[in-house]
Write a protein that holds these residues in place. Structure first.
Motif, PDB file in Angstrom:
ATOM      1  N   VAL A 213     -24.851 -64.701  33.508  1.00  0.00           N
ATOM      2  CA  VAL A 213     -23.776 -64.582  34.480  1.00  0.00           C
ATOM      3  C   VAL A 213     -22.436 -64.251  33.830  1.00  0.00           C
ATOM      4  O   VAL A 213     -21.456 -64.004  34.521  1.00  0.00           O
ATOM      5  N   GLY A 214     -22.380 -64.231  32.518  1.00  0.00           N
ATOM      6  CA  GLY A 214     -21.119 -63.933  31.855  1.00  0.00           C
ATOM      7  C   GLY A 214     -20.267 -65.167  31.651  1.00  0.00           C
ATOM      8  O   GLY A 214     -20.483 -66.212  32.271  1.00  0.00           O
ATOM      9  N   TYR A 215     -19.267 -65.046  30.767  1.00  0.00           N
ATOM     10  CA  TYR A 215     -18.418 -66.171  30.390  1.00  0.00           C
ATOM     11  C   TYR A 215     -16.981 -65.833  30.738  1.00  0.00           C
ATOM     12  O   TYR A 215     -16.439 -64.839  30.255  1.00  0.00           O
ATOM     13  N   PRO A 216     -16.314 -66.611  31.585  1.00  0.00           N
ATOM     14  CA  PRO A 216     -14.940 -66.279  31.982  1.00  0.00           C
ATOM     15  C   PRO A 216     -13.936 -66.670  30.901  1.00  0.00           C
ATOM     16  O   PRO A 216     -14.231 -67.488  30.026  1.00  0.00           O
ATOM     17  N   ALA A 217     -12.742 -66.087  30.979  1.00  0.00           N
ATOM     18  CA  ALA A 217     -11.657 -66.522  30.111  1.00  0.00           C
ATOM     19  C   ALA A 217     -11.271 -67.950  30.484  1.00  0.00           C
ATOM     20  O   ALA A 217     -11.291 -68.319  31.655  1.00  0.00           O
ATOM     21  N   GLY A 218     -10.947 -68.749  29.491  1.00  0.00           N
ATOM     22  CA  GLY A 218     -10.590 -70.140  29.746  1.00  0.00           C
ATOM     23  C   GLY A 218     -10.528 -70.913  28.454  1.00  0.00           C
ATOM     24  O   GLY A 218     -10.460 -70.334  27.366  1.00  0.00           O
ATOM     25  N   LEU A 219     -10.588 -72.220  28.562  1.00  0.00           N
ATOM     26  CA  LEU A 219     -10.478 -73.075  27.389  1.00  0.00           C
ATOM     27  C   LEU A 219     -11.570 -72.772  26.368  1.00  0.00           C
ATOM     28  O   LEU A 219     -11.346 -72.865  25.162  1.00  0.00           O
ATOM     29  N   ASP A 220     -12.761 -72.396  26.830  1.00  0.00           N
ATOM     30  CA  ASP A 220     -13.870 -72.125  25.929  1.00  0.00           C
ATOM     31  C   ASP A 220     -13.949 -70.662  25.498  1.00  0.00           C
ATOM     32  O   ASP A 220     -14.748 -70.317  24.634  1.00  0.00           O
ATOM     33  N   ARG A 221     -13.169 -69.796  26.126  1.00  0.00           N
ATOM     34  CA  ARG A 221     -13.035 -68.393  25.678  1.00  0.00           C
ATOM     35  C   ARG A 221     -11.576 -68.002  25.879  1.00  0.00           C
ATOM     36  O   ARG A 221     -11.224 -67.294  26.817  1.00  0.00           O
ATOM     37  N   PRO A 222     -10.706 -68.477  24.982  1.00  0.00           N
ATOM     38  CA  PRO A 222      -9.258 -68.335  25.198  1.00  0.00           C
ATOM     39  C   PRO A 222      -8.744 -66.939  24.853  1.00  0.00           C
ATOM     40  O   PRO A 222      -8.383 -66.653  23.715  1.00  0.00           O
ATOM     41  N   THR A 223      -8.713 -66.051  25.828  1.00  0.00           N
ATOM     42  CA  THR A 223      -8.136 -64.729  25.625  1.00  0.00           C
ATOM     43  C   THR A 223      -6.615 -64.833  25.557  1.00  0.00           C
ATOM     44  O   THR A 223      -6.017 -65.823  25.984  1.00  0.00           O
ATOM     45  N   TYR A 224      -5.997 -63.787  25.055  1.00  0.00           N
ATOM     46  CA  TYR A 224      -4.542 -63.769  24.963  1.00  0.00           C
ATOM     47  C   TYR A 224      -3.917 -63.869  26.350  1.00  0.00           C
ATOM     48  O   TYR A 224      -2.941 -64.589  26.559  1.00  0.00           O
ATOM     49  N   ARG A 225      -4.494 -63.140  27.317  1.00  0.00           N
ATOM     50  CA  ARG A 225      -3.966 -63.178  28.684  1.00  0.00           C
ATOM     51  C   ARG A 225      -4.066 -64.597  29.252  1.00  0.00           C
ATOM     52  O   ARG A 225      -3.142 -65.083  29.904  1.00  0.00           O
TER      53      ARG A 225
END
Length: 371
Positions: free
Chosen positions: A192-204
């Motif tokens: 299902v994919g992994y969203p940006a967030g605490l566990d995938r901290p993108t710059y945005r």
């Protein structure tokens, strides 16, 4: 840029400016390096004397924190999950359980925040990758058994910056091989994919966080609690202060941080009870620095974030045992790391060009020659 600070804030900035030397044409000799660290420690002690004191779990070697290993399935990567090691130099600074960090740690973190806030912002596109190169010594011992440290070895990561759910999260280069970081699920189910967030901290995503320290702490607490609830983490394994400290440490290690966000994180850390100053800590590259530390009473270890005592630049991290456990004797080093370079690149496996200055390479190289 106009300086809008005034009153106590201006005085703090001016004191910080006096503390930090102007950029030099050549590296500081070791004696001056030691002098600046001692000066910083004296200022922290003096500031603490003027104001009355107010009342890890081992992480995997992959970039995504342990909290991120369950979201709509299992995060699968070909990189084995391990711990870390090194040679400890335990600090005499103790751990204090008060309403917030002791004054000395709060002063140091405020100074670090002020420096971080003044950095130039480097924009990162959604179609680009954040590149981070580190040295890491890790625990390869059996789970729950004696620590078996590796020697410092180089690690490179490329992290995707797309804001939406992403299956191909990034890439790791370690021990001469490339390991994809991908989201997967068991039994061949659809990822299902992994969203940006605490566990995938993108710059945005990092730039979207509150810059008010109290609001930021609340946001982090909410995210951490949500992850723990999803994983049915027992109440006995939850410690809000330690979990928040660990979460901030994860964000510092292998991301590229917007200056305002970095400053807010350091100010938020100053509000975590039990945070203390480690006057001399050594990262995986052998660089001596001043540390911000916290004891994990659940696991019997201390984690220290290490900063260049001259520039207050983040250098790396180390964790060692504070009591005898199944992992080893008190003082045993569990892991240590050193950030060598951070940059923005356009493709996977691309490395920063020699002509393009990365965000931390120059300062970390200077720091390594002053020790």
């Amino acid at each position: 840029m106009n300086d809008r600070t005034s009153g106590p804030e201006r005085a703090e900035r001016e004191e910080l400016a006096r503390l930090l030397p102007a950029p030099a044409e050549r590296d500081l000799p070791p004696g001056r390096h030691l002098h600046h660290r001692e000066t910083l420690m004296r200022l922290i002690d003096q500031d603490g004397a003027r104001t009355s004191a107010r009342p890890r779990l081992l992480r995997p070697a992959v970039l995504l924190p342990a909290a991120g290993l369950a979201l709509g399935g299992v995060l699968l990567t070909t990189l084995a999950v391990t711990g870390r090691d090194g040679v400890p130099a335990p600090s005499a600074a103790g751990s204090h359980a008060r309403a917030e960090a002791p004054r000395g740690a709060a002063v140091l973190l405020d100074r670090i925040a002020a420096v971080a806030a003044e950095k130039d912002e480097q924009r990162v596109g959604d179609d680009q990758f954040v590149y981070v190169k580190t040295l890491q010594s890790e625990n390869e011992g059996r789970f729950g058994g004696p620590v078996k440290l590796t020697g410092p070895r180089e690690r490179e990561v490329w992290m995707a910056q797309q804001p939406g759910p992403v299956i191909h999260v990034g890439l790791i280069h370690e021990d001469g091989s490339y390991y994809p970081i991908e989201v997967g699920v068991p039994d061949g189910e659809t990822a299902v994919g992994y969203p940006a967030g605490l566990d995938r901290p993108t710059y945005r995503w990092l730039a979207s966080l509150p810059t008010d320290p109290d609001a930021l702490l609340q946001r982090l607490t909410t995210e951490i609690t949500r992850d723990q609830d999803r994983r049915d983490t027992p109440a006995k394994d939850r410690d809000r202060a330690q979990d928040t400290f660990d979460a901030i440490g994860e964000l510092l290690r292998e991301t590229l941080m917007p200056p305002k966000t970095a400053a807010a994180l350091y100010k938020a850390a100053a509000r975590i009870p039990g945070v203390s100053v480690d006057s001399d800590a050594v990262d995986a590259a052998g660089r001596h620095g001043i540390g911000v530390a916290r004891d994990n009473t659940r696991t019997g270890d201390r984690t220290t974030w290490i900063f260049n005592p001259t520039t207050l630049e983040y250098l790396g991290e180390r964790t060692y045992l504070t009591k005898d456990t199944s992992l080893g004797r008190k003082g045993t080093l569990i892991n240590k790391s050193a950030v060598l370079e951070r940059a923005v690149v356009d493709t996977l496996r691309e490395k920063p060009s020699a002509g393009k200055t990365s965000t931390e390479k120059a300062s970390t190289e200077k720091a390594s020659t002053t020790t």
